[in-house]
Design a protein around this motif. Structure first.
Motif, PDB file in Angstrom:
ATOM      1  N   GLU A 101       4.998  -2.604  -8.007  1.00  0.00           N
ATOM      2  CA  GLU A 101       3.954  -3.139  -7.140  1.00  0.00           C
ATOM      3  C   GLU A 101       4.200  -4.604  -6.803  1.00  0.00           C
ATOM      4  OE1 GLU A 101       1.632  -1.235  -5.654  1.00  0.00           O
ATOM      5  OE2 GLU A 101       2.738   0.398  -6.626  1.00  0.00           O
ATOM      6  N   LEU A 102       4.716  -5.369  -7.755  1.00  0.00           N
ATOM      7  CA  LEU A 102       5.050  -6.770  -7.466  1.00  0.00           C
ATOM      8  C   LEU A 102       6.184  -6.861  -6.450  1.00  0.00           C
ATOM      9  CD1 LEU A 102       4.873  -8.475 -10.988  1.00  0.00           C
ATOM     10  CD2 LEU A 102       3.174  -8.523  -9.156  1.00  0.00           C
ATOM     11  N   ARG A 103       7.175  -5.992  -6.589  1.00  0.00           N
ATOM     12  CA  ARG A 103       8.295  -5.991  -5.640  1.00  0.00           C
ATOM     13  C   ARG A 103       7.840  -5.578  -4.241  1.00  0.00           C
ATOM     14  NH1 ARG A 103      13.718  -5.491  -6.997  1.00  0.00           N
ATOM     15  NH2 ARG A 103      13.928  -5.532  -4.721  1.00  0.00           N
ATOM     16  N   LEU A 104       6.940  -4.623  -4.164  1.00  0.00           N
ATOM     17  CA  LEU A 104       6.454  -4.196  -2.846  1.00  0.00           C
ATOM     18  C   LEU A 104       5.651  -5.313  -2.181  1.00  0.00           C
ATOM     19  CD1 LEU A 104       5.402  -0.494  -3.580  1.00  0.00           C
ATOM     20  CD2 LEU A 104       7.466  -1.323  -2.428  1.00  0.00           C
ATOM     21  N   LEU A 105       4.883  -6.050  -2.976  1.00  0.00           N
ATOM     22  CA  LEU A 105       4.185  -7.213  -2.422  1.00  0.00           C
ATOM     23  C   LEU A 105       5.186  -8.248  -1.935  1.00  0.00           C
ATOM     24  CD1 LEU A 105       1.246  -7.767  -4.932  1.00  0.00           C
ATOM     25  CD2 LEU A 105       1.024  -7.367  -2.479  1.00  0.00           C
ATOM     26  N   GLU A 106       6.229  -8.468  -2.735  1.00  0.00           N
ATOM     27  CA  GLU A 106       7.249  -9.433  -2.340  1.00  0.00           C
ATOM     28  C   GLU A 106       7.912  -9.002  -1.042  1.00  0.00           C
ATOM     29  OE1 GLU A 106      10.871 -11.734  -4.501  1.00  0.00           O
ATOM     30  OE2 GLU A 106      11.020  -9.554  -4.502  1.00  0.00           O
ATOM     31  N   GLN A 107       8.202  -7.718  -0.898  1.00  0.00           N
ATOM     32  CA  GLN A 107       8.847  -7.247   0.328  1.00  0.00           C
ATOM     33  C   GLN A 107       7.954  -7.489   1.537  1.00  0.00           C
ATOM     34  OE1 GLN A 107      10.895  -3.507   0.186  1.00  0.00           O
ATOM     35  NE2 GLN A 107      10.474  -3.060   2.336  1.00  0.00           N
ATOM     36  N   GLU A 108       6.655  -7.241   1.367  1.00  0.00           N
ATOM     37  CA  GLU A 108       5.723  -7.481   2.474  1.00  0.00           C
ATOM     38  C   GLU A 108       5.720  -8.965   2.854  1.00  0.00           C
ATOM     39  OE1 GLU A 108       2.969  -7.046   5.463  1.00  0.00           O
ATOM     40  OE2 GLU A 108       4.138  -5.506   4.414  1.00  0.00           O
ATOM     41  N   ILE A 109       5.774  -9.831   1.862  1.00  0.00           N
ATOM     42  CA  ILE A 109       5.831 -11.276   2.137  1.00  0.00           C
ATOM     43  C   ILE A 109       7.098 -11.619   2.918  1.00  0.00           C
ATOM     44  CG2 ILE A 109       6.127 -13.533   1.051  1.00  0.00           C
ATOM     45  CD1 ILE A 109       4.311 -12.499  -1.219  1.00  0.00           C
ATOM     46  N   LEU A 110       8.240 -11.081   2.465  1.00  0.00           N
ATOM     47  CA  LEU A 110       9.509 -11.379   3.137  1.00  0.00           C
ATOM     48  C   LEU A 110       9.523 -10.846   4.561  1.00  0.00           C
ATOM     49  CD1 LEU A 110      12.047 -10.701   0.227  1.00  0.00           C
ATOM     50  CD2 LEU A 110      11.238 -12.905   1.099  1.00  0.00           C
ATOM     51  N   GLU A 111       8.971  -9.668   4.760  1.00  0.00           N
ATOM     52  CA  GLU A 111       8.943  -9.111   6.113  1.00  0.00           C
ATOM     53  C   GLU A 111       8.086  -9.981   7.037  1.00  0.00           C
ATOM     54  OE1 GLU A 111       8.006  -4.970   6.191  1.00  0.00           O
ATOM     55  OE2 GLU A 111       9.648  -4.416   4.862  1.00  0.00           O
ATOM     56  N   ARG A 112       7.021 -10.565   6.499  1.00  0.00           N
ATOM     57  CA  ARG A 112       6.196 -11.460   7.318  1.00  0.00           C
ATOM     58  C   ARG A 112       6.914 -12.786   7.565  1.00  0.00           C
ATOM     59  NH1 ARG A 112      -0.154 -10.854   5.397  1.00  0.00           N
ATOM     60  NH2 ARG A 112      -0.168  -8.573   5.197  1.00  0.00           N
ATOM     61  N   LEU A 113       7.579 -13.304   6.540  1.00  0.00           N
ATOM     62  CA  LEU A 113       8.288 -14.575   6.699  1.00  0.00           C
ATOM     63  C   LEU A 113       9.429 -14.465   7.707  1.00  0.00           C
ATOM     64  CD1 LEU A 113       8.450 -15.802   2.981  1.00  0.00           C
ATOM     65  CD2 LEU A 113       7.133 -16.838   4.838  1.00  0.00           C
ATOM     66  N   PHE A 114      10.062 -13.288   7.768  1.00  0.00           N
ATOM     67  CA  PHE A 114      11.208 -13.092   8.669  1.00  0.00           C
ATOM     68  C   PHE A 114      10.884 -12.044   9.734  1.00  0.00           C
ATOM     69  CE2 PHE A 114      12.957 -14.571   4.618  1.00  0.00           C
ATOM     70  CZ  PHE A 114      13.691 -15.672   5.043  1.00  0.00           C
ATOM     71  N   ALA A 115       9.660 -12.104  10.236  1.00  0.00           N
ATOM     72  CA  ALA A 115       9.205 -11.104  11.208  1.00  0.00           C
ATOM     73  C   ALA A 115      10.011 -11.153  12.506  1.00  0.00           C
ATOM     74  CB  ALA A 115       7.722 -11.314  11.506  1.00  0.00           C
ATOM     75  N   ASP A 116      10.579 -12.302  12.827  1.00  0.00           N
ATOM     76  CA  ASP A 116      11.308 -12.434  14.098  1.00  0.00           C
ATOM     77  C   ASP A 116      12.801 -12.203  13.941  1.00  0.00           C
ATOM     78  OD1 ASP A 116      11.805 -14.644  12.565  1.00  0.00           O
ATOM     79  OD2 ASP A 116      11.515 -16.114  14.183  1.00  0.00           O
ATOM     80  N   ARG A 117      13.231 -11.640  12.793  1.00  0.00           N
ATOM     81  CA  ARG A 117      14.670 -11.536  12.541  1.00  0.00           C
ATOM     82  C   ARG A 117      15.363 -10.608  13.538  1.00  0.00           C
ATOM     83  NH1 ARG A 117      11.803  -8.498   9.082  1.00  0.00           N
ATOM     84  NH2 ARG A 117      12.435  -6.336   8.693  1.00  0.00           N
ATOM     85  N   ARG A 118      14.686  -9.538  13.954  1.00  0.00           N
ATOM     86  CA  ARG A 118      15.330  -8.598  14.889  1.00  0.00           C
ATOM     87  C   ARG A 118      15.504  -9.245  16.251  1.00  0.00           C
ATOM     88  NH1 ARG A 118      11.896  -5.194  11.861  1.00  0.00           N
ATOM     89  NH2 ARG A 118      13.034  -3.603  10.675  1.00  0.00           N
ATOM     90  N   ALA A 119      14.496  -9.979  16.694  1.00  0.00           N
ATOM     91  CA  ALA A 119      14.576 -10.616  18.009  1.00  0.00           C
ATOM     92  C   ALA A 119      15.655 -11.693  18.041  1.00  0.00           C
ATOM     93  CB  ALA A 119      13.219 -11.209  18.380  1.00  0.00           C
ATOM     94  N   THR A 120      15.822 -12.397  16.924  1.00  0.00           N
ATOM     95  CA  THR A 120      16.804 -13.494  16.891  1.00  0.00           C
ATOM     96  C   THR A 120      18.170 -13.065  16.392  1.00  0.00           C
ATOM     97  OG1 THR A 120      16.139 -14.115  14.650  1.00  0.00           O
ATOM     98  CG2 THR A 120      14.935 -15.143  16.476  1.00  0.00           C
ATOM     99  N   GLY A 121      18.250 -11.818  15.848  1.00  0.00           N
ATOM    100  CA  GLY A 121      19.520 -11.358  15.289  1.00  0.00           C
ATOM    101  C   GLY A 121      19.843 -12.001  13.961  1.00  0.00           C
ATOM    102  N   GLN A 122      18.863 -12.587  13.323  1.00  0.00           N
ATOM    103  CA  GLN A 122      19.070 -13.298  12.057  1.00  0.00           C
ATOM    104  C   GLN A 122      19.394 -12.311  10.930  1.00  0.00           C
ATOM    105  OE1 GLN A 122      15.576 -15.302  10.676  1.00  0.00           O
ATOM    106  NE2 GLN A 122      16.634 -16.373   8.999  1.00  0.00           N
TER     107      GLN A 122
END
Length: 920
Positions: free
Chosen positions: A371-392
């Motif tokens: 559950e802690l890892r899933l919360l962390e993943q949600e945080i990372l997905e929000r922090l890098f939400a624009d990664r697909r658009a920028t190709g990051q």
């Protein structure tokens, strides 16, 4: 090493471009499927075969175009041909395959179109060759690099444990046993999981066994020893002469493969059994519960009810949600897309530490970590939400910070302790794959450099701070052993008393689990550490409450912060355990609002209540402790024990004994009375006794058979080692107790927990009450009505003790502390009396039925149900006009009434002394 998702996508696009032409020749088909597998980084020659011969159901010889045993069957047709026929042709091959060879997927194609069938899920997908790169996720099973939703009660977990159990038994029969067998099974489990989840290349362990060990099994032990040894060696330290299939194995580390011990001798059958395990899809298992199942395979008793005692994920979540998870999720929701708040929450997750001081195979730790890892993943997905658009491209090794070494455990048995470590690694890897899929680049944590700290030791004799430093720990959680006070071994009792300390009076009646509550409170006092433990509901009922919680509240200054009231602790496995439990979350902090989860029935879904305080009975109310009281707190008649014979059975008679005695001595008839205990009263069973209180010496001399029994009483008492019993040898004609009122109310001391009401009734002095019932002399219909009402039963259920799971009524805890209606009006009393008579009249309609039958919830007559409902309403109105919607609301009211009744009995608070004026 498995390919990243971006690499697979690029290969799929090139593959589609190269094979746009029509495929005709057999050699071209082989090349096509070879390149198809290469898209996913899988060597087709290593895992699958062309033209696999198989007998069809018709008996005709068939040839499967392409078979990957246990995984995939491919049937191809020329371009434009009917793919429906190809599917049916593929299924026609099934009868000729062994169970473990049956595929989980069917792929049919005309080299321009694909149709994939997932046989487990019952789904199918149809798309063109040029669209392959858009459907790569459908083929993630080829590498083990796939996203799964793990079901708490997935039958795959049971089947996986059964496979390991069969392997365990086969090795045991061959003379391989003890520590080395347990370690071997754990290593094999890791390898089976690794080849299905991208730690190894897909099916690498199976290919190793099938292609690199002899069919007769003679070299399997030696080959396994080398296989495991390589897994424990960094690549730079491996011998250059190692064969390719060993050289390509990853470096695992983590001490899992370090220990050396003699390996077992295999034969053909044992080798085949191990190979059969590799055909199971081990990516389906849930590390959260599989560890418990895996442990049970080594215990023949537990094996018979495989899965009976593991803790379901749903129940684990009840613990961690109330302890911290709901709070973290709420913080995540409030953070939204705010980067500073997300970073702050991420840092908090990284700093959390949690201890399970009775961790078993680690299921609480595994689910908490997940559950802690899933919360962390949600945080990372929000922090890098624009990664697909920028190709990051995100370097996950820099940002995935929650690690397995944030978990600590203590386990008294070595084997489950080691399983817990592996289960944490398996869960970590599954979560790494999930993160990989979300970000499109493969992230693995190999070699294993960090591990959960699972200490093999006795939690009650281990200093917890040597396991988890107090200044770093955040939470203590778990499910300590359920062992009742009377079922503990002498060693367990000593452990409990040592934790309780010599100053805790009455600690000897506590259940074993209370030691974990006390030790956690000792550890958490004066800290911010929060605790949530599961236990049987006995620690919130009966005499244990005032002893345990008096210490918890007054000495260690703990506060109940959240709680789940009684519910059924079970899972869906066969033969599952049927235990009624509570969850108590506590700590040194007094929270302004607390969460109380109530259950209409033990099997119902919980209803959450926001309350100001939760007392030790898990009721919204002040921290009241109901202790033993010699006299009633309300102005009602006293209640007494019945009569103990203390006779060695000499004064008691069965029906047969009675008839036999009267046949010999008819003159004994006046001295024979019916004898009534709880069982006799509830089940309408006949039992008799010699009541010789009024027998004169001359009458007794005329009854030699009776005197033989009297002599038996004398000898029994005289032979006792207890001086208190010996003194009664002087009066062998009499029961130890001689309380026989002219008329009285009888209350059974023990009654089934299945009954909504304890059966209570009126008797006269024609019946002698035993010491297994209570009596209230000259009781009124009003008193009978209140005692047999829902109001009194709710109090009884909460305050009484238990014998096994049955209610154990107590005069000192239940009756003497019960808040009877304070000032009922004459009209209200009359209504209760009338309703009480209706209850007695409804019983009288069934003179041949026992009270056990009449009060069985399934057979209770409607007339009796209705009479009790009328009585319940009449008694409720004696307390207040408003209805009580739930049992919890009744208890809240009753505890407040009890507090008010008790307040005048407590000593007034000492007046503060005025400070003395300083001398002039």
């Amino acid at each position: 090493m498995p390919l990243s998702l971006s690499e697979v996508k690029d290969r799929a696009i090139r593959f589609a471009q190269e094979w746009q032409g029509e495929t005709r020749e057999h050699a071209e088909a082989k090349a096509f499927w070879g390149d198809f597998f290469n898209v996913f980084g899988v060597n087709r020659r290593r895992v699958a075969t062309f033209e696999e011969p198989v007998k069809k159901l018709s008996g005709q010889q068939g040839f499967i175009d392409l078979l990957w045993k246990g995984t995939l069957l491919v049937e191809h047709k020329s371009r434009g041909k009917d793919l429906d026929k190809a599917v049916q042709q593929a299924k026609d091959y099934f009868p000729g395959l062994k169970d473990h060879e049956l595929p989980k997927y069917i792929l049919v194609s005309d080299f321009a179109r694909f149709r994939l069938y997932d046989l487990d899920e019952g789904t199918s997908f149809d798309f063109g060759l040029e669209e392959l790169h858009q459907h790569l996720h459908l083929f993630s099973f080829l590498t083990g690099y796939q996203k799964r939703q793990y079901q708490a009660e997935d039958p795959a977990n049971i089947r996986a444990a059964e496979l390991m159990g069969e392997l365990h038994d086969a090795l045991l029969r061959g003379g391989y046993h003890g520590h080395k067998l347990e370690v071997l099974l754990v290593r094999i489990l890791f390898c089976l999981f690794a080849e299905d989840t991208a730690i190894f290349e897909k099916d690498a362990f199976r290919e190793f066994l099938e292609a690199h060990t002899r069919p007769d099994g003679s070299d399997v032990g030696a080959q396994l020893a080398q296989f495991f040894s390589v897994l424990d060696q960094p690549h730079a330290e491996r011998q250059r002469q190692l064969p390719a299939h060993l050289q390509q194995l990853p470096y695992v580390n983590g001490s899992l493969f370090t220990e050396f011990f003699p390996f077992p001798a295999f034969d053909e059958a044992l080798r085949e059994q191990l190979v059969r395990c590799t055909y199971f899809d081990w990516s389906r298992i849930s590390p959260a519960i599989f560890g418990s199942l895996f442990q049970s395979v080594t215990d023949p008793v537990k094996r018979r009810n495989l899965g009976a005692h593991y803790t379901s994920e749903a129940n684990i979540l009840k613990v961690i949600q109330g302890l911290f998870l709901d709070e973290l999720r709420q913080e995540l929701a409030q953070a939204g897309q705010n980067r500073p708040r997300l970073n702050a929450l991420h840092l908090r997750l990284e700093q959390l530490r949690f201890l399970d001081p009775s961790c078993g195979c680690g299921n609480f730790l595994v689910v908490t970590y997940r559950e802690l890892r899933l919360l962390e993943q949600e945080i990372l997905e929000r922090l890098f939400a624009d990664r697909r658009a920028t190709g990051q491209t995100v370097d996950l090794a820099l940002y995935a910070r929650v690690q397995v070494d944030q978990a600590y455990g203590i386990e008294v048995e070595e084997f489950p302790a080691r399983i817990a470590e592996v289960a944490m690694w398996l869960m970590d890897h599954q979560l790494n794959l999930r993160l990989s899929e979300a970000f499109g680049n493969l992230y693995l944590r190999l070699p294993l450099t960090r591990t959960a700290r699972i200490v093999h030791g006795n939690a009650l004799t281990t200093d917890w701070e040597t396991v988890a430093p107090k200044d770093q720990l955040s939470y203590i959680l778990g499910n300590p052993p359920f062992i009742g006070s009377k079922l503990m071994t002498e060693g367990q009792r000593k452990e409990l008393l040592a934790v309780a300390g010599p100053k805790l009076q009455g600690a000897g009646v506590l259940d074993y689990v209370a030691a974990w509550y006390l030790k956690a409170a000792q550890y958490a006092q004066n800290t911010a550490i929060r605790v949530a433990l599961v236990s049987t509901n006995s620690i919130t009922q009966g005499e244990q409450v005032s002893i345990l919680w008096g210490e918890m509240l007054n000495h260690y200054k703990m506060h109940v912060q959240f709680a789940h009231r009684t519910f059924k602790w079970s899972n869906e496995a066969r033969g599952n355990a049927n235990v009624f439990c509570v969850i108590v979350g506590f700590g040194a902090q007094a929270l302004p609002t607390r969460r109380l989860f109530d259950y209409a029935t033990p099997k119902s879904a919980p209803q959450e209540l926001q309350v100001k305080n939760i007392n030790p009975y898990l009721v919204d109310g002040p921290d009241i402790l109901v202790g033993r009281r010699q006299m009633p707190i309300s102005p009602v008649p006293g209640i007494n024990f019945g009569n103990m014979p203390l006779d060695g059975g000499n004064l008691l008679l069965s029906d047969e004994d009675k008839h036999e005695l009267l046949a010999k001595e008819p003159g004994a008839a006046p001295f024979i009375k019916q004898f009534m205990g709880a069982q006799e009263f509830i089940r309408n069973e006949k039992r008799w006794c010699l009541w010789l209180v009024d027998a004169s010496p001359s009458e007794l001399k005329k009854l030699p058979e009776v005197m033989k029994r009297v002599e038996g009483v004398r000898q029994f008492r005289a032979a006792s080692v207890a001086a208190s019993t010996q003194k009664f040898a002087a009066t062998p004609t009499l029961f130890r107790d001689r309380k026989l009122p002219t008329a009285y109310l009888i209350v059974p001391s023990v009654s089934s927990e299945a009954r909504r009401y304890i059966p209570i009734g009126f008797l006269t002095d024609e019946v002698v009450p035993s010491n297994l019932v209570f009596t209230i002399p000259d009781a009124t219909s009003y008193l009978f009505g209140v005692l047999t009402s829902h109001m009194h039963m709710a109090w009884m259920r909460q305050v009484c003790g238990r014998l096994e799971s049955r209610y154990r009524y107590s005069k000192d805890l239940v009756y003497n502390n019960f808040p009877f209606p304070a000032t009922p009006s004459a009209k209200q009393v009359a209504a209760v009396e009338a309703a009480a008579q209706q209850v007695l009249a409804a019983r009288a309609q069934f003179p041949e039925e026992s009270l056990a039958t009449l009060y069985d919830p399934l057979t209770m007559p409607p007339a009796l149900v209705k009479a009790h409902q009328t009585l319940d309403r009449a008694v409720d109105l004696c307390y207040r006009p408003a209805a009580f919607p739930t049992e919890l609301s009744r208890l809240e009211f009753l505890f407040e009434q009890y507090r008010q009744l008790q307040a005048p009995l407590l000593p007034p608070p000492a007046k503060p002394k005025r400070p003395r004026k300083p001398a002039a």
